[in-house]
Design an enzyme around this catalytic site. Structure first.
Site, PDB file in Angstrom:
ATOM      1  N   LYS A 154       0.575  -1.520   0.224  1.00  0.00           N
ATOM      2  CA  LYS A 154       0.274   0.316   0.437  1.00  0.00           C
ATOM      3  C   LYS A 154       0.583   1.459  -0.220  1.00  0.00           C
ATOM      4  O   LYS A 154      -0.084   2.482  -0.211  1.00  0.00           O
ATOM      5  CB  LYS A 154      -0.912  -0.171   1.351  1.00  0.00           C
ATOM      6  CG  LYS A 154      -1.825  -0.866   1.229  1.00  0.00           C
ATOM      7  CD  LYS A 154      -2.438  -0.832   0.096  1.00  0.00           C
ATOM      8  CE  LYS A 154      -3.754  -1.787  -0.444  1.00  0.00           C
ATOM      9  NZ  LYS A 154      -4.740  -1.677  -1.085  1.00  0.00           N
ATOM     10  N   GLU A 163     -10.884   5.717   2.715  1.00  0.00           N
ATOM     11  CA  GLU A 163     -11.494   4.601   3.403  1.00  0.00           C
ATOM     12  C   GLU A 163     -10.047   3.615   3.013  1.00  0.00           C
ATOM     13  O   GLU A 163      -9.159   3.299   2.867  1.00  0.00           O
ATOM     14  CB  GLU A 163     -12.285   3.981   1.997  1.00  0.00           C
ATOM     15  CG  GLU A 163     -11.323   3.647   1.289  1.00  0.00           C
ATOM     16  CD  GLU A 163     -10.516   3.945   0.201  1.00  0.00           C
ATOM     17  OE1 GLU A 163     -10.993   5.187  -0.007  1.00  0.00           O
ATOM     18  OE2 GLU A 163      -9.591   3.366  -0.313  1.00  0.00           O
ATOM     19  N   SER A 212       1.797  -8.966  -0.834  1.00  0.00           N
ATOM     20  CA  SER A 212       1.274  -8.313  -1.418  1.00  0.00           C
ATOM     21  C   SER A 212       1.651  -7.666   0.056  1.00  0.00           C
ATOM     22  O   SER A 212       1.226  -6.423   0.564  1.00  0.00           O
ATOM     23  CB  SER A 212      -0.265  -8.176  -1.599  1.00  0.00           C
ATOM     24  OG  SER A 212      -1.235  -9.330  -0.873  1.00  0.00           O
TER      25      SER A 212
END
Lengths: 258, 403
Positions: free
Chosen positions: B95, B117, B386
């Site tokens: 991220k 969000e 990830s």
């Protein structure tokens, strides 16, 4: 002239600006929705029916709650069409349907607009469709005999005003504030400038919504040059609190007179 | 080293084939036009690129390793398996690649307030992190249900100085947190930058998030060249919720030749027939949510259906417009694995490699375990890990002990 635009002319000939109440179809339940809607329609020049949606991202908490309640009663597209048809039997006020885009796409736009028209709607409002994103949608609505309504906002540039009004055949729905739907105590000072900027581009009627909650906010909208006022959250909040929404609408109608 | 690459998508109107677009309230259209122009300019500015590269290296800890998983390779008995270690990036997931890029853009556009969000909290933590580092005020919207399930991440965000706003509407999860973030943006659009966390939302977000995340695939190319003497593997496998880590791993390969098999793994939850899953491509229909036309979970009348996955990060009822397009064009393939298989993948990687993956990434591991054994021994497969699994350990313990 379509029935939607004509309603503004008639109001003006009676010394008023158009009064446009909104209720979410199926709120607080299908039967009471019809009763409230029929009573509110008596005080109205146009009546706006919201199709409940799971993700109403342009709406504030009051209409969000109303949508959730209506969905719990099972009112979706089919239910809204049924309620619309029954309301059309009870009232001669032109009916507008406010819906987010996804239910329209799921039903199929052409079929959706034809069914809306057959149920007695005179127009449609699409709050999450900038009309130039998919011109075929506005075309399909107009081809089905519906007046199209799109929104403009305080952030709208001259170019956006020009583009969006090109797809409108009913009225321009002017959002009074940057924000979501909801009752407010007062409208921003700059509203008059925004209405003027829109009127410099189009001769279509301009209605103001978002924040109309009282006689004084309706007066402010009229002073800003609005041809009509849309009131939704304040009516639903009145119903939530056990007050009479028709009485509130009568006060707003007074504010929109003269 | 990271570069802004040119891709054949989206078109100038923000479309990936029919997908994407800008289906938002009119209030936001000027803000999206402004963002698009600012981003286009930043992409061309060598100073922006240099700054972004410097933060990727010195703050996020890039490049992340491309690790040859020797024991896993032996265990599966097929292709050679590499792991792209996004779990080793700062904040423990991919991220940060995107939040650094968008925060730099927010600063460049002189927006002092950022909003976001978050579902499981990984994107929220990442936004709170970069906001702290750049001195921006951050407000993070998170569904009440997720606030309850991910209390530790809520604390992390608050520790980093962000305001966390619980969202009580709808299903009280990521989809509703996204609605609320959009409502905040509509209201405060003039001074606020919305840092969207995945390759979803209105144009230019899907393209911009892809560009920032594409550092993953660019590094895979360079690292594979060094280790295997070839830039392009035979397959790249990544999990797909909204799809940002997968697009990041796929983007540099998707439109070129030779093209590896690009395999996106969706969450089949309790099974595609159970109605409790998050597999938008495998079992959804096209529609509009959060500003974009894409594959969605919805009922027959167009109401958005709740998503389900054991992994909160995949628990989203839509999938990015570029994935929708790659699926239709056959440029990537999309499959789904169940909660149960994902848990097996979680264990497999922990036991064979000493790496505890996020439950999201465990979906990719689980699918690799299905296909790698049948592949030739000289084939090369890259699994994108990830994120790290620390956040999921308590949940997995609860599930395994409950069995």
């Amino acid at each position: 002239m379509n029935r939607v635009t004509a309603a503004f002319e008639r109001a003006r000939s009676e010394g008023r600006r158009a009064v446009i109440p909104y209720l979410t179809a199926g709120y607080p339940d299908p039967k009471r929705f019809l009763d409230y809607a029929a009573r509110l329609a008596v005080e109205a020049d146009l009546f706006e029916v919201g199709l409940p949606f799971s993700d109403p991202l342009g709406d504030g908490p009051v209409i969000q709650r109303a949508s959730e309640t209506a969905l719990r009663h099972g009112v979706r597209t089919r239910g809204t069409l049924e309620l619309l048809a029954r309301l059309a039997e009870r009232s001669r006020v032109p009916l507008l349907v406010m819906t987010y885009l996804n239910p329209v796409l799921a039903w199929g736009p052409e079929r959706f607009f034809e069914d809306l028209r057959a149920a007695g709607a005179a127009g449609v409002i699409l709050p999450d469709l900038p009309p130039d994103q998919d011109p075929a949608i506005a075309e399909a609505a107009q081809a089905a005999g519906l007046a199209t309504v799109f929104l403009l906002a305080p952030t709208s540039t001259e170019e956006r005003i020009r583009t969006v009004t090109g797809y409108v055949s009913g009225f321009v729905y002017t959002v009074s504030v940057t924000g979501v739907t909801g009752a407010r105590d007062r409208l921003p000072q700059e509203l008059g400038v925004l209405v003027q900027r829109i009127k410099a581009v189009t001769r279509l009627p301009v209605a103001v919504g978002f924040g109309i909650s009282s006689r004084s906010t309706a007066q402010q909208a009229v002073r800003a040059g609005a041809d009509g006022v849309v009131v939704g959250s304040a009516l639903i909040r009145a119903i939530e609190q056990g007050r009479d929404p028709a009485r509130l609408l009568a006060e707003i109608r007074q504010g929109a007179t003269g | 080293m990271f570069r802004f690459l040119e891709y054949p998508t989206p078109d100038p109107r923000g479309r990936f084939g029919p997908y994407g677009g800008r289906y938002v309230p009119e209030t936001l259209i000027p803000a999206l036009e402004e963002l698009e122009a600012a981003y286009r300019q930043a992409r061309r500015d060598p100073a922006f690129l240099a700054e972004y590269r410097a933060y990727l290296a010195d703050y996020a800890g890039r490049p992340t390793p491309l690790y040859f998983a020797e024991r896993l390779t032996r265990e599966l008995g097929g292709a050679r398996v590499y792991l792209k270690r996004e779990d080793l990036a700062h904040t423990g997931a991919h991220k940060i690649n995107n939040t650094l890029g968008q925060a730099l853009l927010a600063r460049r556009m002189q927006k002092p307030r950022v909003i976001a969000e978050t579902g499981a909290g990984q994107h929220g933590v990442s936004v709170a992190t970069v906001a702290a580092m750049f001195g921006l005020k951050a407000v993070i919207y998170m569904g009440e249900e997720d606030v309850r399930r991910q209390a530790l991440n809520v604390f992390r965000m608050r520790l980093l100085g962000a305001e966390v706003v619980p969202v009580a509407s709808g299903t009280r999860t990521l989809k509703d947190a996204t609605n609320e973030a959009i409502r905040d943006w509509v209201t405060n659009v003039r001074d606020t930058f919305y840092i969207l966390g995945s390759v979803v939302g209105p144009h230019p977000y899907p393209a911009m998030v892809r560009d920032f995340q594409s550092v993953i695939g660019q590094e895979i190319r360079a690292q594979l060249k060094e280790k295997e003497g070839r830039e392009v593997p035979d397959a790249v496998i990544a999990c797909v919720g909204g799809g940002s880590n997968a697009i990041g791993a796929f983007a540099t390969f998707a439109y070129g030749e030779p093209r590896p098999r690009l395999i996106g793994v969706e969450a089949a939850g309790e099974g595609l027939d159970s109605g409790r899953h998050a597999a938008s491509i495998a079992a959804g229909r096209r529609g509009v949510l959060h500003g974009s036309y894409m594959y969605l979970l919805q009922d027959e009348e167009g109401q958005i259906a709740p998503a389900h996955s054991v992994s909160a990060g995949l628990d989203y009822p839509g999938v990015g417009p570029e994935h929708s397009y790659l699926a239709d064009m056959g440029l990537a393939e999309y499959v789904a694995v169940t909660d149960r298989e994902a848990l097996e993948g979680f264990r497999l990687l922990a036991e064979t490699e000493g790496i505890i993956p996020a439950l999201e990434s465990a979906h990719a591991v689980a699918y690799a375990a299905r296909v790698v054994p049948a592949m030739p021994k000289d084939a090369v497969v890259v699994i994108n890990i990830s994120g790290r699994g620390d956040k999921d350990v308590a949940e997995v313990q609860r599930i395994l002990e409950g069995q």
